[in-house]
Design a protein around this motif. Structure first.
Motif, PDB file in Angstrom:
ATOM      1  N   LEU A  97       0.827  -1.209   0.000  1.00  0.00           N
ATOM      2  CA  LEU A  97       0.000   0.000   0.000  1.00  0.00           C
ATOM      3  C   LEU A  97       0.865   1.265   0.000  1.00  0.00           C
ATOM      4  N   LYS A  98       1.948   1.244   0.755  1.00  0.00           N
ATOM      5  CA  LYS A  98       2.839   2.408   0.789  1.00  0.00           C
ATOM      6  C   LYS A  98       3.502   2.618  -0.565  1.00  0.00           C
ATOM      7  N   ILE A  99       3.992   1.537  -1.162  1.00  0.00           N
ATOM      8  CA  ILE A  99       4.625   1.645  -2.477  1.00  0.00           C
ATOM      9  C   ILE A  99       3.604   2.104  -3.519  1.00  0.00           C
ATOM     10  N   ASN A 100       2.383   1.615  -3.392  1.00  0.00           N
ATOM     11  CA  ASN A 100       1.333   1.998  -4.344  1.00  0.00           C
ATOM     12  C   ASN A 100       1.053   3.496  -4.297  1.00  0.00           C
ATOM     13  N   LEU A 102       3.239   5.795  -3.439  1.00  0.00           N
ATOM     14  CA  LEU A 102       4.442   6.584  -3.691  1.00  0.00           C
ATOM     15  C   LEU A 102       4.953   6.464  -5.123  1.00  0.00           C
ATOM     16  N   VAL A 103       4.890   5.265  -5.684  1.00  0.00           N
ATOM     17  CA  VAL A 103       5.413   5.049  -7.036  1.00  0.00           C
ATOM     18  C   VAL A 103       4.362   5.506  -8.051  1.00  0.00           C
ATOM     19  N   PRO A 104       4.752   6.267  -9.048  1.00  0.00           N
ATOM     20  CA  PRO A 104       3.792   6.741 -10.064  1.00  0.00           C
ATOM     21  C   PRO A 104       3.034   5.579 -10.713  1.00  0.00           C
ATOM     22  N   THR A 105       1.780   5.831 -11.047  1.00  0.00           N
ATOM     23  CA  THR A 105       0.924   4.786 -11.611  1.00  0.00           C
ATOM     24  C   THR A 105       1.477   4.237 -12.916  1.00  0.00           C
ATOM     25  N   ASN A 106       2.123   5.077 -13.686  1.00  0.00           N
ATOM     26  CA  ASN A 106       2.635   4.626 -14.987  1.00  0.00           C
ATOM     27  C   ASN A 106       3.976   3.888 -14.884  1.00  0.00           C
ATOM     28  N   ASP A 107       4.559   3.836 -13.696  1.00  0.00           N
ATOM     29  CA  ASP A 107       5.838   3.123 -13.531  1.00  0.00           C
ATOM     30  C   ASP A 107       5.547   1.648 -13.209  1.00  0.00           C
ATOM     31  N   ILE A 108       5.081   0.950 -14.216  1.00  0.00           N
ATOM     32  CA  ILE A 108       4.679  -0.457 -14.040  1.00  0.00           C
ATOM     33  C   ILE A 108       5.873  -1.328 -13.665  1.00  0.00           C
ATOM     34  N   LYS A 109       7.036  -0.960 -14.146  1.00  0.00           N
ATOM     35  CA  LYS A 109       8.238  -1.769 -13.905  1.00  0.00           C
ATOM     36  C   LYS A 109       8.542  -1.886 -12.417  1.00  0.00           C
ATOM     37  N   LYS A 110       8.561  -0.740 -11.712  1.00  0.00           N
ATOM     38  CA  LYS A 110       8.849  -0.762 -10.275  1.00  0.00           C
ATOM     39  C   LYS A 110       7.724  -1.453  -9.500  1.00  0.00           C
ATOM     40  N   ARG A 111       6.499  -1.183  -9.888  1.00  0.00           N
ATOM     41  CA  ARG A 111       5.363  -1.800  -9.206  1.00  0.00           C
ATOM     42  C   ARG A 111       5.402  -3.328  -9.332  1.00  0.00           C
ATOM     43  N   ASN A 282      -3.138 -10.530  -3.073  1.00  0.00           N
ATOM     44  CA  ASN A 282      -3.403  -9.212  -2.494  1.00  0.00           C
ATOM     45  C   ASN A 282      -2.406  -8.171  -2.983  1.00  0.00           C
ATOM     46  N   VAL A 283      -1.137  -8.534  -2.995  1.00  0.00           N
ATOM     47  CA  VAL A 283      -0.088  -7.584  -3.390  1.00  0.00           C
ATOM     48  C   VAL A 283      -0.221  -7.211  -4.870  1.00  0.00           C
ATOM     49  N   ARG A 284      -0.502  -8.202  -5.702  1.00  0.00           N
ATOM     50  CA  ARG A 284      -0.687  -7.918  -7.130  1.00  0.00           C
ATOM     51  C   ARG A 284      -1.902  -7.014  -7.351  1.00  0.00           C
ATOM     52  N   GLU A 285      -2.953  -7.257  -6.596  1.00  0.00           N
ATOM     53  CA  GLU A 285      -4.145  -6.440  -6.729  1.00  0.00           C
ATOM     54  C   GLU A 285      -3.887  -4.996  -6.328  1.00  0.00           C
ATOM     55  N   ILE A 286      -3.087  -4.814  -5.264  1.00  0.00           N
ATOM     56  CA  ILE A 286      -2.789  -3.468  -4.784  1.00  0.00           C
ATOM     57  C   ILE A 286      -1.896  -2.713  -5.763  1.00  0.00           C
ATOM     58  N   LEU A 287      -0.842  -3.369  -6.246  1.00  0.00           N
ATOM     59  CA  LEU A 287       0.170  -2.677  -7.038  1.00  0.00           C
ATOM     60  C   LEU A 287      -0.095  -2.659  -8.534  1.00  0.00           C
ATOM     61  N   LEU A 288      -0.810  -3.664  -9.026  1.00  0.00           N
ATOM     62  CA  LEU A 288      -0.954  -3.788 -10.478  1.00  0.00           C
ATOM     63  C   LEU A 288      -2.391  -3.626 -10.967  1.00  0.00           C
ATOM     64  N   SER A 289      -3.300  -3.334 -10.048  1.00  0.00           N
ATOM     65  CA  SER A 289      -4.685  -3.121 -10.462  1.00  0.00           C
ATOM     66  C   SER A 289      -4.794  -1.848 -11.281  1.00  0.00           C
ATOM     67  N   LYS A 290      -5.597  -1.885 -12.350  1.00  0.00           N
ATOM     68  CA  LYS A 290      -5.729  -0.736 -13.238  1.00  0.00           C
ATOM     69  C   LYS A 290      -6.771   0.252 -12.746  1.00  0.00           C
ATOM     70  N   SER A 291      -7.500  -0.120 -11.715  1.00  0.00           N
ATOM     71  CA  SER A 291      -8.550   0.786 -11.237  1.00  0.00           C
ATOM     72  C   SER A 291      -7.950   1.947 -10.440  1.00  0.00           C
TER      73      SER A 291
END
Length: 291
Positions: A97-100, A102-111, A282-291
């Motif tokens: 959740l913290k990384i989500n 802080l890291v820009p939404t378009n930075d898919i690589k870091k997420r 859970n982690v994938r849903e938090i960091l990689l969800s498109k919503s």
């Protein structure tokens, strides 16, 4: 871990599974039944012991107290393990959740890297507690190659070290400030504290002397029990009574042995595999969800 409905009280009585103690003790019980039969036959037909069951009643009470302490201690270890796995779930979600945020939404690589590394840590921790490693459960990233874990004694250390480096890169790239870096760093430290506590449970069994003493106590008690019961007018009813008492005492000891290390693959161990799978989802849903 066996999943069941605790409300089906009557149905559970007649349910047998591979961890049922009767399956494990069946040969011991048959041998003991033969021994008890021989004792009862000899005592009734050839020897007449003037014995009393009073001493066995007193000793049985002492054994009961020891077994209560034994099972309570084992369950405490099981429950502490469950609380630590709950902390693992919470820490994984909190870091994601913290990384989500802080890291820009378009930075898919870091997420994606954080998503894979957090789940990698959980799966590697699971297998580390079982003295094993399953590379097929792990995912490679730009900074992590799962093949590098083959020669390591502590795979989770390698993975968490890479996560610390990822946190540092966020600070170096000025994505986060120093204060936020400290916050994320502290969150990441929780992973090592959790695995350290789990290793303490795994590597510190019940003291050897206490364990051996209890087994010897049960052995001597059940071995002498037929003499006391037969002389107390139980006659051939002594056989099923003694077998049933041995079954109860030995079953409690077996159950305590099974749950005192709750991170293995025994049917009554904790559902570590399911928890790791849930963390990954859970982690994938938090960091990689498109919503």
């Amino acid at each position: 871990m066996i999943k069941y409905n605790p409300k089906e009280w009557f149905g559970l009585i007649f349910e047998f599974h591979k961890s049922d103690t009767l399956r494990k003790l069946i040969y011991v019980l048959l041998i003991y039944a033969g021994f008890t039969t021989a004792v009862v036959y000899v005592e009734l037909n050839y020897l007449k012991f003037e014995s009393s069951i009073t001493i066995h009643s007193l000793v049985g009470f002492i054994i009961g107290l020891l077994l209560v302490f034994r099972t309570n201690t084992a369950y405490d270890r099981w429950w502490e393990g469950r609380k630590l796995l709950g902390s693992l779930v919470n820490t994984s979600r909190n870091l994601a959740l913290k990384i989500n945020s802080l890291v820009p939404t378009n930075d898919i690589k870091k997420r994606e890297m954080y998503s894979k590394m957090i789940s990698n840590y959980c799966f590697s921790m699971k297998e580390h507690l079982r003295d094993n490693i399953k590379l097929e459960e792990l995912e490679n990233t730009n900074i992590f190659n799962k093949e590098s874990l083959k020669q390591l004694n502590h795979a989770p250390n390698k993975i968490i070290g890479d996560i610390f480096k990822m946190n540092k890169s966020l600070f170096d790239d000025k994505i986060i400030s120093g204060d936020i870096f400290i916050t994320i760093d502290n969150e990441t430290k929780n992973f090592t504290e959790i695995i350290g506590a789990c290793e303490r449970i795994k590597k510190t069994p019940i003291p050897y002397s206490y364990n051996i003493f209890l087994k010897k106590f049960i052995f001597v008690y059940t071995l002498t029990l037929p003499f006391g019961l037969t002389a107390s007018l139980f006659y051939y009813w002594t056989i099923p009574i003694c077998v049933f008492i041995l079954y109860i005492l030995a079953s409690l000891e077996l159950l305590a042995e099974e749950i005192e290390n709750p991170f293995g693959n025994d049917p009554n161990d904790l559902p570590v595999d399911d928890i790791c799978i849930d963390i990954k989802k859970n982690v994938r849903e938090i960091l990689l969800s498109k919503s």
